[in-house]
Design a protein around this motif. Structure first.
Motif, PDB file in Angstrom:
ATOM      1  N   PHE A   1      14.905  53.157  51.838  1.00  0.00           N
ATOM      2  CA  PHE A   1      15.244  53.207  53.266  1.00  0.00           C
ATOM      3  C   PHE A   1      14.345  52.330  54.119  1.00  0.00           C
ATOM      4  O   PHE A   1      14.510  52.275  55.334  1.00  0.00           O
ATOM      5  CB  PHE A   1      15.176  54.657  53.763  1.00  0.00           C
ATOM      6  CG  PHE A   1      15.824  55.630  52.811  1.00  0.00           C
ATOM      7  CD1 PHE A   1      17.184  55.525  52.531  1.00  0.00           C
ATOM      8  CD2 PHE A   1      15.087  56.602  52.165  1.00  0.00           C
ATOM      9  CE1 PHE A   1      17.787  56.393  51.619  1.00  0.00           C
ATOM     10  CE2 PHE A   1      15.689  57.470  51.258  1.00  0.00           C
ATOM     11  CZ  PHE A   1      17.039  57.366  50.986  1.00  0.00           C
TER      12      PHE A   1
ATOM     13  N   PHE B   1      22.761  68.316  53.070  1.00  0.00           N
ATOM     14  CA  PHE B   1      23.597  67.673  52.052  1.00  0.00           C
ATOM     15  C   PHE B   1      22.798  67.789  50.754  1.00  0.00           C
ATOM     16  O   PHE B   1      22.032  66.907  50.405  1.00  0.00           O
ATOM     17  CB  PHE B   1      23.849  66.214  52.448  1.00  0.00           C
ATOM     18  CG  PHE B   1      24.842  65.491  51.585  1.00  0.00           C
ATOM     19  CD1 PHE B   1      26.146  65.958  51.446  1.00  0.00           C
ATOM     20  CD2 PHE B   1      24.486  64.336  50.917  1.00  0.00           C
ATOM     21  CE1 PHE B   1      27.065  65.278  50.660  1.00  0.00           C
ATOM     22  CE2 PHE B   1      25.401  63.641  50.131  1.00  0.00           C
ATOM     23  CZ  PHE B   1      26.689  64.124  50.002  1.00  0.00           C
TER      24      PHE B   1
ATOM     25  N   ARG C   1      27.237  67.628  45.080  1.00  0.00           N
ATOM     26  CA  ARG C   1      26.585  68.008  46.333  1.00  0.00           C
ATOM     27  C   ARG C   1      27.298  69.139  47.049  1.00  0.00           C
ATOM     28  O   ARG C   1      28.478  69.394  46.819  1.00  0.00           O
ATOM     29  CB  ARG C   1      26.585  66.797  47.282  1.00  0.00           C
ATOM     30  CG  ARG C   1      25.823  65.596  46.770  1.00  0.00           C
ATOM     31  CD  ARG C   1      24.394  65.656  47.210  1.00  0.00           C
ATOM     32  NE  ARG C   1      23.594  64.571  46.660  1.00  0.00           N
ATOM     33  CZ  ARG C   1      22.416  64.224  47.167  1.00  0.00           C
ATOM     34  NH1 ARG C   1      21.925  64.834  48.227  1.00  0.00           N
ATOM     35  NH2 ARG C   1      21.700  63.276  46.602  1.00  0.00           N
TER      36      ARG C   1
ATOM     37  N   ARG D   1      24.541  56.932  46.088  1.00  0.00           N
ATOM     38  CA  ARG D   1      24.164  55.766  46.871  1.00  0.00           C
ATOM     39  C   ARG D   1      23.942  54.596  45.930  1.00  0.00           C
ATOM     40  O   ARG D   1      23.503  54.784  44.797  1.00  0.00           O
ATOM     41  CB  ARG D   1      22.850  56.036  47.607  1.00  0.00           C
ATOM     42  CG  ARG D   1      23.031  56.251  49.073  1.00  0.00           C
ATOM     43  CD  ARG D   1      21.731  56.390  49.812  1.00  0.00           C
ATOM     44  NE  ARG D   1      20.883  57.426  49.307  1.00  0.00           N
ATOM     45  CZ  ARG D   1      19.769  57.214  48.627  1.00  0.00           C
ATOM     46  NH1 ARG D   1      19.371  55.978  48.361  1.00  0.00           N
ATOM     47  NH2 ARG D   1      19.041  58.217  48.204  1.00  0.00           N
TER      48      ARG D   1
ATOM     49  N   ASP E   1      15.449  66.732  54.733  1.00  0.00           N
ATOM     50  CA  ASP E   1      15.602  65.342  54.291  1.00  0.00           C
ATOM     51  C   ASP E   1      15.035  64.294  55.242  1.00  0.00           C
ATOM     52  O   ASP E   1      14.600  63.254  54.786  1.00  0.00           O
ATOM     53  CB  ASP E   1      17.091  65.049  54.037  1.00  0.00           C
ATOM     54  CG  ASP E   1      17.295  63.841  53.140  1.00  0.00           C
ATOM     55  OD1 ASP E   1      16.509  63.666  52.198  1.00  0.00           O
ATOM     56  OD2 ASP E   1      18.241  63.071  53.384  1.00  0.00           O
TER      57      ASP E   1
ATOM     58  N   LYS F   1      23.518  59.620  58.768  1.00  0.00           N
ATOM     59  CA  LYS F   1      22.419  60.189  57.991  1.00  0.00           C
ATOM     60  C   LYS F   1      21.411  59.141  57.517  1.00  0.00           C
ATOM     61  O   LYS F   1      20.354  58.956  58.105  1.00  0.00           O
ATOM     62  CB  LYS F   1      23.013  60.960  56.798  1.00  0.00           C
ATOM     63  CG  LYS F   1      21.976  61.647  55.926  1.00  0.00           C
ATOM     64  CD  LYS F   1      22.656  62.417  54.807  1.00  0.00           C
ATOM     65  CE  LYS F   1      21.660  62.999  53.820  1.00  0.00           C
ATOM     66  NZ  LYS F   1      20.683  63.919  54.410  1.00  0.00           N
ATOM     67  N   ILE F   2      21.765  58.442  56.455  1.00  0.00           N
ATOM     68  CA  ILE F   2      20.803  57.550  55.826  1.00  0.00           C
ATOM     69  C   ILE F   2      20.676  56.230  56.599  1.00  0.00           C
ATOM     70  O   ILE F   2      19.578  55.763  56.894  1.00  0.00           O
ATOM     71  CB  ILE F   2      21.229  57.270  54.365  1.00  0.00           C
ATOM     72  CG1 ILE F   2      21.332  58.573  53.570  1.00  0.00           C
ATOM     73  CG2 ILE F   2      20.312  56.269  53.711  1.00  0.00           C
ATOM     74  CD1 ILE F   2      20.048  59.233  53.251  1.00  0.00           C
TER      75      ILE F   2
ATOM     76  N   TYR G   1      31.178  57.874  49.388  1.00  0.00           N
ATOM     77  CA  TYR G   1      30.140  58.844  49.005  1.00  0.00           C
ATOM     78  C   TYR G   1      29.092  59.050  50.113  1.00  0.00           C
ATOM     79  O   TYR G   1      28.643  58.059  50.726  1.00  0.00           O
ATOM     80  CB  TYR G   1      29.417  58.376  47.724  1.00  0.00           C
ATOM     81  CG  TYR G   1      28.143  59.176  47.532  1.00  0.00           C
ATOM     82  CD1 TYR G   1      28.205  60.482  47.037  1.00  0.00           C
ATOM     83  CD2 TYR G   1      26.908  58.685  47.937  1.00  0.00           C
ATOM     84  CE1 TYR G   1      27.057  61.253  46.938  1.00  0.00           C
ATOM     85  CE2 TYR G   1      25.757  59.446  47.838  1.00  0.00           C
ATOM     86  CZ  TYR G   1      25.837  60.730  47.339  1.00  0.00           C
ATOM     87  OH  TYR G   1      24.713  61.502  47.257  1.00  0.00           O
ATOM     88  N   GLY G   2      28.658  60.263  50.280  1.00  0.00           N
ATOM     89  CA  GLY G   2      27.573  60.704  51.173  1.00  0.00           C
ATOM     90  C   GLY G   2      26.825  59.619  51.917  1.00  0.00           C
ATOM     91  O   GLY G   2      27.264  59.124  52.953  1.00  0.00           O
ATOM     92  N   GLY G   3      25.671  59.253  51.385  1.00  0.00           N
ATOM     93  CA  GLY G   3      24.789  58.326  52.077  1.00  0.00           C
ATOM     94  C   GLY G   3      25.376  56.927  52.271  1.00  0.00           C
ATOM     95  O   GLY G   3      24.907  56.176  53.121  1.00  0.00           O
TER      96      GLY G   3
ATOM     97  N   GLN H   1      11.863  59.906  55.333  1.00  0.00           N
ATOM     98  CA  GLN H   1      12.603  60.828  54.477  1.00  0.00           C
ATOM     99  C   GLN H   1      11.675  62.003  54.128  1.00  0.00           C
ATOM    100  O   GLN H   1      11.140  62.087  53.024  1.00  0.00           O
ATOM    101  CB  GLN H   1      13.124  60.141  53.212  1.00  0.00           C
ATOM    102  CG  GLN H   1      14.058  61.084  52.467  1.00  0.00           C
ATOM    103  CD  GLN H   1      14.487  60.633  51.083  1.00  0.00           C
ATOM    104  OE1 GLN H   1      15.608  60.898  50.712  1.00  0.00           O
ATOM    105  NE2 GLN H   1      13.642  59.997  50.319  1.00  0.00           N
TER     106      GLN H   1
HETATM  107  O1  SAT Z   1      22.558  60.415  48.445  1.00  0.00           O
HETATM  108  S1  SAT Z   1      22.492  60.586  49.884  1.00  0.00           S
HETATM  109  O2  SAT Z   1      22.072  59.347  50.510  1.00  0.00           O
HETATM  110  O3  SAT Z   1      23.767  60.978  50.422  1.00  0.00           O
HETATM  111  C1  SAT Z   1      21.371  61.810  50.235  1.00  0.00           C
HETATM  112  C2  SAT Z   1      19.965  61.435  50.083  1.00  0.00           C
HETATM  113  O4  SAT Z   1      19.605  60.529  49.322  1.00  0.00           O
HETATM  114  O5  SAT Z   1      19.163  62.070  50.741  1.00  0.00           O
END
Ligand code: SAT
Ligand code: MN
Length: 613
Positions: free
Chosen positions: A478, A318, A398, A75, A296, A223-224, A215-217, A245
């Protein structure tokens, strides 16, 4: 709107005209070649397509491997903003921007950015279906990346059926509009003044637009961006809930049948996933069972019975691969085994055996080097002498696996009523000062403790040695609105309860004089939580200190744990001079926040006075 867009959406059950308008607008603006609506039933086909296209590689039976762009591995907090049309929404940590300008910038950068590509339409729900908070949980994500779709399918409930009746009859605002376009990652100018990436939550419009990362978040917007950033904003705007969180677990006493639910926040790299999936200590395993709810995110709201309720809005894990192994987290290991459908990202990969490996999976890397590629895809056998010490896997590599693979998942994890929260814990990584556990019964002092949560800065670049990097409630990246209002919202939601949860601060990372860890950690951490349950139930009384109640050495159940009396005393001691130093840092930290509620200031003053200040 092209007739094919309309037809495709209608055929997939997405009838609401607001969804049509949203999809048509962005599909047209990004000039995608086609749209495709997906649901969880499409997983197998999309996996096959991704394997065929080389976006995923097989990692043994029923497991998959993805490698990211080299510069797109985490992130990016500096590139992430919360935008609204009210400048008063600017806080210290939320990187507030004006909504109109932010959206203009994004639209300019995203014009034609999906040219020739498929734009996937991903209807999703970030909640247990039918829960009271489901109205805040519906979303439609657009993404140009198939691997992102496959991640969303592991982490969220995906499919038009999850949007309920609103899909046809709902108003225009029943869903979060979430747009993700990867863009050309080679041209993002990562980390330079011309950085093109921008990840925006336009909170007051319930619109999320992320550009420049897969990427993920940054890319799984449910999710985020939705379940944390936007949900925290919605939670306050509605007054209805908190989105944090936090991990969430249950402890079952199999002798008495008592069940205790614990949730809580830890800054990153403090072991939240390991704790949520922990087994009871070997010596207590016959009596206690730990049940997993989430690792999470927790959404929390006041129940009709005057207790605080919580649920995990996610549908998967994740997790950070590094240091996950049979000893640190056997439940995670089993949840990512053969046939689990897990997608690994940026771990090391053997192109001959299709094995995966990461630092800490085994004490030493595989001895047979043939076929092994590091996370960048470079053969380990071709490493120059100077590169030999480099990790094989990226430190933020991850795994993504659905909740159904976690064997310890609680039987009532999908109960729309949620579960009552008995204890809220905060914990950072601190080498001294913080005892193993201290309990806080006063609401304002509990919230104050969350606001002053932090972890030791580990690298020089992150801060001054020995000083905490504060991470209020583990929500620093966040937070969607100003910190003073955030504290106020916590006090309001919890203040209305008839039954307050117990607050506590835990620290598994205290060091001895030679730098050794005083507490064994991992499964043994449950002992601190069991003491908190005893305290809450009146079976323990503890010892009062200016910063909370700590266990007496005899109350901390130590059956089967070889730990010396002097180590135990260090673990449970309040180091007053160090705490006095900390109070000064906290003062500076809290002084940044406008409009901090008086009860929080009073709590700080009380703690300071108790320490003799
Ligand atoms: O890095 S991510 O945002 O995908 C996961 C996390 O920080 O919980
Ligand atoms: Mn997290």
């Amino acid at each position: 709107m092209t007739s094919t867009t309309t037809e495709t959406l209608t055929a997939a059950g997405l009838l609401n005209p607001a969804i049509h308008a949203f999809v048509a607008d962005w599909a047209g603006h990004t000039r995608s070649a086609r749209i495709e609506v997906v649901g969880s039933g499409d997983d197998g086909r999309l996996i096959d397509e991704a394997l065929e296209a080389g976006e995923l590689l097989p990692a043994g039976p029923g497991r998959y491997y993805a490698r990211s762009h080299e510069k797109d591995t985490a992130r990016s907090e500096e590139r992430t903003v919360v935008a609204t049309s009210n400048p008063k929404d600017a806080g210290v940590y939320n990187n507030w921007q004006p909504a109109a300008e932010t959206l203009d910038t994004l639209r300019e950068r995203m014009s034609g950015a999906a040219e020739g590509k498929t734009l996937y339409v991903v209807p999703y729900l970030m909640a247990v279906p039918s829960t009271k908070l489901a109205p805040y949980a519906a979303g439609v994500q657009l993404t140009d990346d198939r691997t992102v779709v496959l991640h969303m399918m592991r982490m969220a409930r995906v499919g038009a059926e999850y949007l309920g009746e609103a899909v046809a009859t709902g108003d225009t605002d029943f869903f979060v509009r979430a747009v993700h376009i990867t863009g050309n990652l080679d041209e993002m100018q990562h980390g330079t003044p011309g950085d093109q990436r921008l990840f925006a939550t336009i909170a007051d419009e319930r619109l999320i637009v992320h550009y420049g990362s897969a990427y993920g978040g940054n890319a799984m917007l449910g999710k985020i961006a939705h379940a944390l950033r936007l949900a925290s904003y919605d939670g306050r705007a509605s007054g209805a809930f908190l989105a944090e969180q936090f991990m969430l677990l249950g402890i079952v006493d199999t002798v008495t049948g008592e069940k205790t639910h614990v949730c809580g926040g830890f800054p990153s790299a403090s072991g939240k996933t390991n704790l949520a999936m922990t087994l009871a200590p070997e010596a207590l395993g016959d009596r206690y069972r730990v049940e997993f709810y989430g690792d999470d995110i927790a959404w929390m709201w006041p129940g009709d019975d005057g207790r605080l309720y919580a649920m995990n809005p996610e549908n998967g894990v994740f997790g950070v691969a590094k240091d996950t192994n049979e000893a640190t987290n056997p439940a995670a290991m089993r949840s990512i085994g053969p046939g689990s459908g897990t997608i690994f990202t940026n771990v090391a990969y053997n192109e001959i055996t299709q094995d995966v490996w990461w630092e800490g999976l085994t004490p030493e890397p595989p001895t047979e080097l043939v076929g092994w590629l590091d996370w960048r895809g470079r053969p380990i056998t071709e490493r120059q002498a100077a590169e030999k010490a480099e990790p094989w896997a990226h430190p933020n590599s991850r795994f993504a696996t659905p909740l159904t693979n976690v064997e310890s998942v609680a039987g009532d994890a999908a109960d729309p009523a949620g579960v009552p929260v008995d204890i809220i814990i905060f914990g950072g990584r601190t080498r001294d000062r913080e005892p193993l556990v201290r309990a806080i019964t006063d609401l304002a002092e509990g919230v104050y403790d969350g606001l002053t949560l932090g972890a030791e800065a580990t690298f020089a670049a992150e801060g001054v040695d020995g000083q905490l990097r504060y991470d209020p409630m583990s929500m620093r990246p966040f937070l969607a609105y100003p910190e003073g209002d955030y504290a106020e919202h916590w006090l309001t939601v919890l203040g209305a309860l008839k039954h307050q949860p117990l607050f506590a601060h835990v620290n598994w990372f205290q060091r001895g004089p030679a730098g050794e860890y005083l507490w064994p950690g991992y499964r043994e951490n449950l002992r601190a939580l069991l003491w908190l349950a005893d305290l809450k139930a009146g079976r323990a009384t503890g010892r009062e200190t200016p910063v909370g109640t700590v266990p007496t050495p005899d109350e901390l159940g130590l059956t089967g744990l070889p730990i010396s009396r002097s180590e135990l005393e260090s673990l449970l001691t309040i180091d007053t001079p160090r705490w006095i130093e900390e109070i000064a840092h906290r003062e500076a930290h809290l002084a940044q926040f406008a409009g901090l509620p008086q009860p929080i200031r009073d709590a700080h003053a009380r703690v300071a006075r108790g320490l003799g200040l």
